[in-house]
Design a protein around this motif. Structure first.
Motif, PDB file in Angstrom:
ATOM      1  N   THR A 197      12.352 -26.803  46.431  1.00  0.00           N
ATOM      2  CA  THR A 197      11.079 -26.331  45.881  1.00  0.00           C
ATOM      3  C   THR A 197      11.152 -26.150  44.374  1.00  0.00           C
ATOM      4  N   SER A 198      12.346 -26.156  43.816  1.00  0.00           N
ATOM      5  CA  SER A 198      12.501 -25.976  42.372  1.00  0.00           C
ATOM      6  C   SER A 198      12.197 -27.249  41.576  1.00  0.00           C
ATOM      7  N   ILE A 199      12.040 -28.368  42.259  1.00  0.00           N
ATOM      8  CA  ILE A 199      11.786 -29.639  41.573  1.00  0.00           C
ATOM      9  C   ILE A 199      10.309 -29.707  41.201  1.00  0.00           C
ATOM     10  N   PRO A 200       9.983 -29.763  39.924  1.00  0.00           N
ATOM     11  CA  PRO A 200       8.583 -29.719  39.505  1.00  0.00           C
ATOM     12  C   PRO A 200       7.888 -31.075  39.637  1.00  0.00           C
ATOM     13  N   THR A 201       6.586 -31.077  39.421  1.00  0.00           N
ATOM     14  CA  THR A 201       5.829 -32.325  39.340  1.00  0.00           C
ATOM     15  C   THR A 201       6.211 -33.040  38.051  1.00  0.00           C
ATOM     16  N   SER A 202       6.337 -34.347  38.129  1.00  0.00           N
ATOM     17  CA  SER A 202       6.769 -35.134  36.976  1.00  0.00           C
ATOM     18  C   SER A 202       5.575 -35.661  36.187  1.00  0.00           C
ATOM     19  N   ARG A 203       5.788 -35.902  34.902  1.00  0.00           N
ATOM     20  CA  ARG A 203       4.759 -36.569  34.096  1.00  0.00           C
ATOM     21  C   ARG A 203       4.585 -38.023  34.530  1.00  0.00           C
ATOM     22  N   PHE A 204       5.529 -38.535  35.314  1.00  0.00           N
ATOM     23  CA  PHE A 204       5.423 -39.887  35.857  1.00  0.00           C
ATOM     24  C   PHE A 204       5.157 -39.843  37.366  1.00  0.00           C
ATOM     25  N   GLU A 205       4.464 -38.814  37.811  1.00  0.00           N
ATOM     26  CA  GLU A 205       4.294 -38.579  39.246  1.00  0.00           C
ATOM     27  C   GLU A 205       3.681 -39.777  39.968  1.00  0.00           C
TER      28      GLU A 205
END
Length: 270
Positions: free
Chosen positions: A225-233
């Motif tokens: 859950t610590s993995i955030p949304t990416s700018r390259f999602e």
């Protein structure tokens, strides 16, 4: 609908994806080339009759593995090679195919002759002509062309990133050979083949592009859950990505940034 034609592009570039070309256990270039050449050689001696063509279909299906990444996506046994002026994937039943004498046998295929004559993939209907033309100008072999040309959302993610980086819409001249942008686009699309962050259990490089909801592509897989949304999602989603840690996602982002840095170098040198 866009008028950019993507099916038979040049002596070495064409697309057989709508016929399920890549929906095989091993969709590598080497395996597909061997399969298509073998079928073409076999078909050369087939009597052009309904019985002869049906028997060829049965022989192909009996000789080749029938495991499919997408079991309900038909793989056409009549895919072969067009070898008269190059070497690219094509339809053995087409009236212009060698040995058919102008007779259209596509009515014996799974979807029938009307579908074969009139179907165009969602990319043709939904993507801007400038993007489709850039793809045409950047491809030099049918294998990668067919893999990416039907990936309309992947192409949209790639071109959106490129245009955001450039600060303008791309132009046809950006991808005219030997423009470096064409090489960069090929490199970006090749990520589909060798993406090291593909999620576990993904079907591989084959794309089910029919928009009927049968095989939806799941969201990016995150094992923490610590993995955030990416700018390259969006790009990561279309590459069927999965990340086990923040570090793995940052390495994926660095891969994309490294390619875009090449674009920056191109722009500053002009």
């Amino acid at each position: 609908m866009n008028t950019v034609y993507l099916c038979q592009v040049s002596p070495d570039v064409s697309c057989g994806a709508c016929c399920g070309l890549y929906n095989v256990a091993d969709p590598s270039r080497e395996n597909l080339e061997a399969m298509l050449v073998r079928r073409t050689r076999w078909f050369a001696s087939v009597p052009r009759t309904v019985a002869g063509i049906d028997a060829f279909k049965a022989s192909v299906e009996g000789a080749e593995p029938q495991e499919r990444p997408f079991p309900d996506f038909h793989h056409c046994p009549f895919l072969g090679m067009i070898e008269n002026d190059g070497c690219r994937v094509g339809c053995l039943l087409h009236p212009l195919a060698t040995g058919n004498g102008g007779v259209d046998w596509r009515g014996l295929s799974h979807y029938g002759g009307m579908a074969c004559r009139t179907y165009f993939c969602p990319s043709v209907r939904h993507l801007p002509a400038r993007w489709l033309t850039a793809v045409r100008q950047s491809m030099d072999h049918w294998h990668l062309h067919g893999l990416v040309v039907t990936e309309r959302r992947l192409l949209a993610a790639i071109f959106t990133i490129l245009e955001d980086r450039m600060g303008r819409e791309i132009e046809i001249t950006d991808f005219s050979e030997p423009a470096p942008a064409a090489t960069l686009l090929t490199t970006l699309t090749t990520l589909k083949l060798h993406w090291p962050f593909r999620r576990r259990g993904a079907p591989g490089v084959c794309n089910y592009f029919f928009e009927d909801g049968l095989y939806p592509r799941p969201p990016v897989k995150r094992e923490a859950t610590s993995i955030p949304t990416s700018r390259f999602e969006e790009l990561f989603h279309e590459l069927d990505s999965g990340f086990s840690s923040v570090d793995s996602m940052e390495r994926a982002e660095a891969t994309i940034e490294g390619l875009l840095f090449a674009l920056d170098m191109i722009r500053t040198s002009q």
